[in-house]
Design a protein around this motif. Structure first.
Motif, short mmCIF file in Angstrom:
data_model
loop_
_atom_site.label_atom_id
_atom_site.label_comp_id
_atom_site.label_asym_id
_atom_site.label_seq_id
_atom_site.Cartn_x
_atom_site.Cartn_y
_atom_site.Cartn_z
N LEU A 86 0.85 -1.33 -0.14
CA LEU A 86 0.13 -0.05 -0.26
C LEU A 86 0.83 1.30 -0.11
CD1 LEU A 86 -2.88 -0.82 2.51
CD2 LEU A 86 -3.08 -0.69 -0.10
N SER A 87 1.99 1.26 0.59
CA SER A 87 2.95 2.46 0.65
C SER A 87 3.37 2.76 -0.49
CB SER A 87 3.96 2.15 1.93
OG SER A 87 5.15 2.82 1.89
N MET A 88 3.92 1.60 -1.12
CA MET A 88 4.32 1.68 -2.72
C MET A 88 3.21 2.34 -3.50
SD MET A 88 7.15 -0.57 -4.02
CE MET A 88 7.96 -0.37 -5.59
N ILE A 89 2.16 1.87 -3.54
CA ILE A 89 1.05 2.36 -4.39
C ILE A 89 0.81 3.79 -4.13
CG2 ILE A 89 -1.54 2.27 -5.08
CD1 ILE A 89 -1.32 -1.03 -4.44
N ASP A 90 0.93 4.12 -2.91
CA ASP A 90 0.50 5.63 -2.46
C ASP A 90 1.55 6.59 -3.01
OD1 ASP A 90 -0.84 7.62 -0.86
OD2 ASP A 90 1.20 7.63 0.14
N ALA A 91 3.02 5.88 -2.84
CA ALA A 91 3.94 6.79 -3.40
C ALA A 91 4.00 6.90 -4.99
CB ALA A 91 5.43 6.09 -3.08
N ALA A 92 3.37 5.90 -5.59
CA ALA A 92 3.30 5.64 -7.01
C ALA A 92 2.27 6.69 -7.31
CB ALA A 92 3.40 4.34 -7.62
N THR A 93 1.14 6.90 -6.67
CA THR A 93 -0.08 7.54 -7.32
C THR A 93 -0.23 9.03 -6.47
OG1 THR A 93 -1.31 6.53 -5.72
CG2 THR A 93 -1.31 5.51 -8.01
N ALA A 94 0.09 9.07 -5.28
CA ALA A 94 -0.12 10.33 -4.55
C ALA A 94 0.80 11.25 -4.40
CB ALA A 94 -0.83 9.88 -3.28
N LYS A 95 2.14 10.56 -4.29
CA LYS A 95 3.41 11.32 -3.97
C LYS A 95 4.12 11.74 -5.27
CE LYS A 95 4.06 10.06 0.81
NZ LYS A 95 3.66 8.75 0.91
N LEU A 96 4.14 10.70 -6.31
CA LEU A 96 4.81 11.20 -7.53
C LEU A 96 3.98 11.89 -8.36
CD1 LEU A 96 7.33 10.41 -9.17
CD2 LEU A 96 6.13 8.56 -10.29
N PHE A 97 4.66 12.89 -8.99
CA PHE A 97 3.74 13.90 -9.75
C PHE A 97 4.72 13.90 -11.19
CE2 PHE A 97 2.80 17.87 -12.03
CZ PHE A 97 1.20 17.75 -11.82
N GLY A 98 4.15 13.56 -12.40
CA GLY A 98 4.76 13.33 -13.51
C GLY A 98 5.49 12.07 -13.67
N SER A 99 6.24 11.88 -14.80
CA SER A 99 7.01 10.60 -14.94
C SER A 99 7.99 10.35 -14.02
CB SER A 99 7.49 10.83 -16.42
OG SER A 99 6.69 11.26 -17.51
N GLY A 100 7.99 9.37 -13.77
CA GLY A 100 9.20 8.82 -12.66
C GLY A 100 8.79 7.40 -12.28
N TRP A 101 9.35 6.96 -11.16
CA TRP A 101 9.31 5.73 -10.46
C TRP A 101 9.12 5.73 -9.09
CZ3 TRP A 101 10.73 1.47 -13.59
CH2 TRP A 101 11.21 1.84 -14.93
N ALA A 102 8.47 4.69 -8.68
CA ALA A 102 8.35 4.43 -7.08
C ALA A 102 9.35 3.14 -6.86
CB ALA A 102 6.98 3.97 -6.70
N TRP A 103 9.88 3.31 -5.82
CA TRP A 103 10.90 2.11 -5.66
C TRP A 103 10.90 1.56 -4.18
CZ3 TRP A 103 14.92 1.11 -9.00
CH2 TRP A 103 15.23 2.01 -10.04
N LEU A 104 10.98 0.18 -4.31
CA LEU A 104 11.41 -0.16 -2.86
C LEU A 104 12.76 -0.51 -2.75
CD1 LEU A 104 10.48 -1.54 0.03
CD2 LEU A 104 10.53 -3.65 -1.28
N ILE A 105 13.35 0.07 -1.56
CA ILE A 105 14.98 0.16 -1.38
C ILE A 105 15.46 -0.42 -0.08
CG2 ILE A 105 15.38 1.93 -3.22
CD1 ILE A 105 15.88 3.65 -0.76
N GLU A 106 16.39 -0.91 0.02
CA GLU A 106 17.16 -0.91 1.24
C GLU A 106 18.24 0.04 1.64
OE1 GLU A 106 20.08 -3.80 2.58
OE2 GLU A 106 18.61 -4.69 4.02
N LYS A 107 17.91 0.62 2.75
CA LYS A 107 18.94 1.78 2.91
C LYS A 107 19.20 1.70 4.47
CE LYS A 107 19.78 6.36 1.34
NZ LYS A 107 19.08 7.65 0.76
N ASN A 108 20.47 1.85 4.86
CA ASN A 108 20.87 1.64 6.08
C ASN A 108 20.23 0.46 6.76
OD1 ASN A 108 22.51 3.98 5.78
ND2 ASN A 108 20.83 5.18 6.36
N GLY A 109 20.18 -0.77 6.13
CA GLY A 109 19.51 -1.98 6.80
C GLY A 109 17.99 -1.86 6.94
#
Ligand code: MN3
Length: 197
Positions: free
Chosen positions: A115-138
């Motif tokens: 759900l967090s990734m869907i929200d990032a992709a649709t509500a947070k991102l504006f215009g062309s781009g990507w939503a990502w799942l990443i691992e950072k600092n563990g």
């Protein structure tokens, strides 16, 4: 010479989540163009010889200044689409228990991660781009990036969700969220979990 991955499935096999025509145009047209343009630029810069696409993207300062922008856009397009098209399997595949535990630790549950990734992709991102799942600092994290940019900083790239209109417009038109939800029906989470290692 950088080459696109060979698709580990047929063009129609991601249906109904992603339709055959979209895979044909996206992989055969867009991805091929990123590959070809990236190769042309890399050919102009002998100092990049032997580096992987990701190494080039993370060390753009090693490239001649006049081609950095082109490398970022086309190299990013090449790298991101390889990861994207490699992340699917017809019908999808669930992650193992170890990954489910990680999702629970960092997002509360696997469902919340999605759900967090869907929200990032649709509500947070504006215009062309990507939503990502990443691992950072563990820690597992969801982030967005514009254009073909990689997420910033030192991180493991686990799952890219392409939100350029070419990724969904033929089938979904303006229904971005329907595409983002359908995307998760074909993700091969065994591959995603493998990228953590
Ligand atoms: Mn794309």
């Amino acid at each position: 010479m950088f080459e696109r991955i060979k698709l580990p499935y047929g063009y129609a096999e991601l249906e109904p989540a992603i339709d055959k025509e979209t895979v044909e145009v996206h992989y055969g047209g867009h991805h091929k163009a990123y590959q070809d343009n990236f190769n042309k630029l890399v050919d102009e810069a002998p100092q990049l010889k032997g580096m992987s696409a990701l190494e080039i993207l993370r060390n753009l300062d090693k490239a001649p200044a006049e081609i950095r922008k082109g490398l970022k856009n086309n190299g990013g397009g090449f790298f991101n689409h390889n990861l994207y098209f490699e992340s699917f399997t017809p019908g999808g595949a669930l992650p193992d228990d170890a990954f489910l535990e990680r999702a629970k630790k960092d997002f509360g549950s696997f469902e919340s991660l999605v759900l967090s990734m869907i929200d990032a992709a649709t509500a947070k991102l504006f215009g062309s781009g990507w939503a990502w799942l990443i691992e950072k600092n563990g820690k597992l994290e969801v982030v967005i990036s514009a254009n073909q940019d990689l997420p910033e900083g030192d991180c493991k790239l686990l799952l890219p969700l392409d939100m350029w209109e070419h990724a969904f417009y033929l089938k979904y038109k303006n229904k971005k969220k329907d595409y983002a939800e359908a995307f998760f029906k074909i993700v091969d989470w065994r591959k995603v979990a493998g990228r953590l290692k």
